[in-house]
Scaffold this motif. Structure first.
Motif, PDB file in Angstrom:
ATOM      1  N   GLU A  15      12.294   3.568 -30.871  1.00 28.29           N
ATOM      2  CA  GLU A  15      12.787   2.983 -29.622  1.00 28.29           C
ATOM      3  C   GLU A  15      12.414   3.853 -28.424  1.00 28.29           C
ATOM      4  O   GLU A  15      12.139   3.336 -27.336  1.00 28.29           O
ATOM      5  CB  GLU A  15      14.302   2.776 -29.690  1.00 28.29           C
ATOM      6  N   GLN A  16      12.369   5.169 -28.620  1.00 32.06           N
ATOM      7  CA  GLN A  16      11.960   6.077 -27.539  1.00 32.06           C
ATOM      8  C   GLN A  16      10.483   5.890 -27.194  1.00 32.06           C
ATOM      9  O   GLN A  16      10.099   5.985 -26.030  1.00 32.06           O
ATOM     10  CB  GLN A  16      12.262   7.531 -27.900  1.00 32.06           C
ATOM     11  N   VAL A  17       9.649   5.608 -28.188  1.00 30.01           N
ATOM     12  CA  VAL A  17       8.235   5.335 -27.921  1.00 30.01           C
ATOM     13  C   VAL A  17       8.116   4.036 -27.113  1.00 30.01           C
ATOM     14  O   VAL A  17       7.371   3.971 -26.138  1.00 30.01           O
ATOM     15  CB  VAL A  17       7.404   5.270 -29.216  1.00 30.01           C
ATOM     16  N   VAL A  18       8.858   3.008 -27.515  1.00 32.26           N
ATOM     17  CA  VAL A  18       8.830   1.737 -26.777  1.00 32.26           C
ATOM     18  C   VAL A  18       9.312   1.964 -25.338  1.00 32.26           C
ATOM     19  O   VAL A  18       8.721   1.437 -24.386  1.00 32.26           O
ATOM     20  CB  VAL A  18       9.654   0.645 -27.493  1.00 32.26           C
ATOM     21  N   ALA A  19      10.341   2.786 -25.158  1.00 31.73           N
ATOM     22  CA  ALA A  19      10.815   3.120 -23.807  1.00 31.73           C
ATOM     23  C   ALA A  19       9.735   3.862 -23.021  1.00 31.73           C
ATOM     24  O   ALA A  19       9.588   3.654 -21.808  1.00 31.73           O
ATOM     25  CB  ALA A  19      12.092   3.955 -23.889  1.00 31.73           C
ATOM     26  N   ALA A  20       8.964   4.709 -23.696  1.00 29.41           N
ATOM     27  CA  ALA A  20       7.867   5.430 -23.032  1.00 29.41           C
ATOM     28  C   ALA A  20       6.755   4.459 -22.636  1.00 29.41           C
ATOM     29  O   ALA A  20       6.124   4.626 -21.583  1.00 29.41           O
ATOM     30  CB  ALA A  20       7.324   6.537 -23.936  1.00 29.41           C
ATOM     31  N   VAL A  21       6.500   3.435 -23.451  1.00 31.81           N
ATOM     32  CA  VAL A  21       5.540   2.404 -23.069  1.00 31.81           C
ATOM     33  C   VAL A  21       6.014   1.751 -21.768  1.00 31.81           C
ATOM     34  O   VAL A  21       5.249   1.610 -20.814  1.00 31.81           O
ATOM     35  CB  VAL A  21       5.345   1.347 -24.189  1.00 31.81           C
ATOM     36  N   LEU A  36       0.573   8.037 -26.327  1.00 29.50           N
ATOM     37  CA  LEU A  36       1.421   7.406 -27.338  1.00 29.50           C
ATOM     38  C   LEU A  36       0.632   6.870 -28.527  1.00 29.50           C
ATOM     39  O   LEU A  36       1.213   6.356 -29.472  1.00 29.50           O
ATOM     40  CB  LEU A  36       2.207   6.257 -26.694  1.00 29.50           C
ATOM     41  N   PHE A  37      -0.708   6.997 -28.482  1.00 30.54           N
ATOM     42  CA  PHE A  37      -1.584   6.419 -29.503  1.00 30.54           C
ATOM     43  C   PHE A  37      -2.157   7.455 -30.458  1.00 30.54           C
ATOM     44  O   PHE A  37      -2.448   8.586 -30.063  1.00 30.54           O
ATOM     45  CB  PHE A  37      -2.783   5.732 -28.832  1.00 30.54           C
ATOM     46  N   ARG A  38      -2.418   7.020 -31.684  1.00 28.21           N
ATOM     47  CA  ARG A  38      -3.222   7.800 -32.623  1.00 28.21           C
ATOM     48  C   ARG A  38      -4.685   7.676 -32.195  1.00 28.21           C
ATOM     49  O   ARG A  38      -5.079   6.674 -31.602  1.00 28.21           O
ATOM     50  CB  ARG A  38      -3.068   7.252 -34.046  1.00 28.21           C
ATOM     51  N   PRO A  39      -5.519   8.659 -32.548  1.00 23.81           N
ATOM     52  CA  PRO A  39      -6.941   8.584 -32.202  1.00 23.81           C
ATOM     53  C   PRO A  39      -7.654   7.379 -32.808  1.00 23.81           C
ATOM     54  O   PRO A  39      -8.594   6.854 -32.223  1.00 23.81           O
ATOM     55  CB  PRO A  39      -7.521   9.884 -32.762  1.00 23.81           C
ATOM     56  N   ASP A  40      -7.200   6.910 -33.978  1.00 23.90           N
ATOM     57  CA  ASP A  40      -7.856   5.799 -34.672  1.00 23.90           C
ATOM     58  C   ASP A  40      -7.123   4.471 -34.463  1.00 23.90           C
ATOM     59  O   ASP A  40      -7.241   3.546 -35.265  1.00 23.90           O
ATOM     60  CB  ASP A  40      -7.982   6.108 -36.166  1.00 23.90           C
ATOM     61  N   ALA A  41      -6.400   4.358 -33.360  1.00 22.62           N
ATOM     62  CA  ALA A  41      -5.612   3.152 -33.089  1.00 22.62           C
ATOM     63  C   ALA A  41      -6.499   1.931 -32.847  1.00 22.62           C
ATOM     64  O   ALA A  41      -7.666   2.050 -32.449  1.00 22.62           O
ATOM     65  CB  ALA A  41      -4.714   3.388 -31.870  1.00 22.62           C
ATOM     66  N   GLY A 118       6.436  14.641 -37.310  1.00 22.54           N
ATOM     67  CA  GLY A 118       7.643  13.841 -37.143  1.00 22.54           C
ATOM     68  C   GLY A 118       7.584  12.830 -36.004  1.00 22.54           C
ATOM     69  O   GLY A 118       8.457  11.970 -35.911  1.00 22.54           O
ATOM     70  N   ARG A 119       6.570  12.927 -35.137  1.00 19.82           N
ATOM     71  CA  ARG A 119       6.455  11.973 -34.029  1.00 19.82           C
ATOM     72  C   ARG A 119       5.968  10.629 -34.547  1.00 19.82           C
ATOM     73  O   ARG A 119       5.174  10.567 -35.475  1.00 19.82           O
ATOM     74  CB  ARG A 119       5.447  12.464 -32.973  1.00 19.82           C
ATOM     75  N   TRP A 120       6.422   9.564 -33.918  1.00 16.81           N
ATOM     76  CA  TRP A 120       5.922   8.223 -34.182  1.00 16.81           C
ATOM     77  C   TRP A 120       4.903   7.888 -33.110  1.00 16.81           C
ATOM     78  O   TRP A 120       5.142   8.131 -31.915  1.00 16.81           O
ATOM     79  CB  TRP A 120       7.072   7.214 -34.149  1.00 16.81           C
ATOM     80  N   LEU A 121       3.747   7.353 -33.521  1.00 14.90           N
ATOM     81  CA  LEU A 121       2.703   6.969 -32.573  1.00 14.90           C
ATOM     82  C   LEU A 121       2.262   5.535 -32.831  1.00 14.90           C
ATOM     83  O   LEU A 121       2.392   5.017 -33.943  1.00 14.90           O
ATOM     84  CB  LEU A 121       1.487   7.903 -32.690  1.00 14.90           C
ATOM     85  N   LEU A 122       1.717   4.913 -31.793  1.00 10.78           N
ATOM     86  CA  LEU A 122       1.151   3.575 -31.916  1.00 10.78           C
ATOM     87  C   LEU A 122      -0.145   3.666 -32.720  1.00 10.78           C
ATOM     88  O   LEU A 122      -1.028   4.454 -32.398  1.00 10.78           O
ATOM     89  CB  LEU A 122       0.865   2.998 -30.531  1.00 10.78           C
ATOM     90  N   HIS A 123      -0.238   2.868 -33.772  1.00  8.47           N
ATOM     91  CA  HIS A 123      -1.413   2.881 -34.642  1.00  8.47           C
ATOM     92  C   HIS A 123      -2.193   1.574 -34.510  1.00  8.47           C
ATOM     93  O   HIS A 123      -3.416   1.568 -34.565  1.00  8.47           O
ATOM     94  CB  HIS A 123      -0.975   3.102 -36.087  1.00  8.47           C
ATOM     95  N   ALA A 124      -1.454   0.478 -34.327  1.00  5.98           N
ATOM     96  CA  ALA A 124      -2.084  -0.823 -34.091  1.00  5.98           C
ATOM     97  C   ALA A 124      -1.144  -1.644 -33.236  1.00  5.98           C
ATOM     98  O   ALA A 124       0.079  -1.503 -33.336  1.00  5.98           O
ATOM     99  CB  ALA A 124      -2.367  -1.542 -35.406  1.00  5.98           C
ATOM    100  N   GLY A 125      -1.715  -2.458 -32.385  1.00  2.00           N
ATOM    101  CA  GLY A 125      -0.902  -3.312 -31.538  1.00  2.00           C
ATOM    102  C   GLY A 125      -1.588  -4.639 -31.287  1.00  2.00           C
ATOM    103  O   GLY A 125      -2.816  -4.708 -31.166  1.00  2.00           O
ATOM    104  N   GLN A 126      -0.793  -5.679 -31.254  1.00  2.00           N
ATOM    105  CA  GLN A 126      -1.277  -7.016 -30.924  1.00  2.00           C
ATOM    106  C   GLN A 126      -0.288  -7.586 -29.926  1.00  2.00           C
ATOM    107  O   GLN A 126       0.882  -7.775 -30.249  1.00  2.00           O
ATOM    108  CB  GLN A 126      -1.304  -7.888 -32.187  1.00  2.00           C
ATOM    109  N   ASN A 127      -0.734  -7.804 -28.708  1.00  2.00           N
ATOM    110  CA  ASN A 127       0.128  -8.419 -27.723  1.00  2.00           C
ATOM    111  C   ASN A 127      -0.197  -9.902 -27.660  1.00  2.00           C
ATOM    112  O   ASN A 127      -1.341 -10.299 -27.834  1.00  2.00           O
ATOM    113  CB  ASN A 127      -0.056  -7.771 -26.347  1.00  2.00           C
ATOM    114  N   THR A 128       0.818 -10.695 -27.450  1.00  2.00           N
ATOM    115  CA  THR A 128       0.643 -12.142 -27.355  1.00  2.00           C
ATOM    116  C   THR A 128       1.425 -12.637 -26.156  1.00  2.00           C
ATOM    117  O   THR A 128       2.618 -12.334 -26.028  1.00  2.00           O
ATOM    118  CB  THR A 128       1.159 -12.833 -28.648  1.00  2.00           C
TER     119      THR A 128
END
Length: 133
Positions: A15-21, A36-41, A118-128
């Motif tokens: 939820e903190q990552v989503v808040a950072a977005v 907030l992204f992984r290098p291979d996102a 321990g950090r959570w990062l964005l790895h894949a995203g699909q916006n609609t």
């Protein structure tokens, strides 16, 4: 009990990552967003542009975000988190652009992965884009 506490802590971290977005989008802060992204996102925009790898995501973001033209504010809310594995989560997000003309909505799906630190990062995203009706 430990599993539940770990999962609760992970949900809060996600939820903190989503808040950072939300924060970086509002501020039109490309570098903060990209952190907030992984290098291979892999990222797909609401209009279907597919971006593979952080370099492509960065090129697009640095071009589009600073010049984004919305006259209100945008909010992001993690509405559902499904753990696919303990270190992989599918996160359904409600994205709303509030403006004088009315609200418009997006329905992103983020796949986030927990890193070794321990950090959570964005790895894949699909916006609609959500269309009325």
């Amino acid at each position: 009990m430990i599993h539940m506490n770990t999962e609760t802590a992970d949900i809060k971290a996600i939820e903190q990552v989503v808040a950072a977005v939300e924060r970086t989008q509002r501020a039109k802060d490309a570098e903060g967003f990209l952190a907030l992204f992984r290098p291979d996102a892999v990222w797909t925009t609401a209009h279907g542009k597919v971006l593979i790898g952080l370099e492509a995501i960065a090129d697009f973001t640095r071009t589009v975000l600073p010049n984004a033209n919305w006259d209100g504010e945008v909010t992001y809310e993690a509405v559902h988190t499904q753990f696919l594995r303990p270190d992989v989560a599918a996160v359904k997000v409600r994205q709303v652009y509030h403006s004088a003309e009315g609200d418009s909505e997006g329905a992103p799906l983020y796949v986030m992965t927990k890193q070794d630190d321990g950090r959570w990062l964005l790895h894949a995203g699909q916006n609609t884009e959500v269309r009325a009706g």
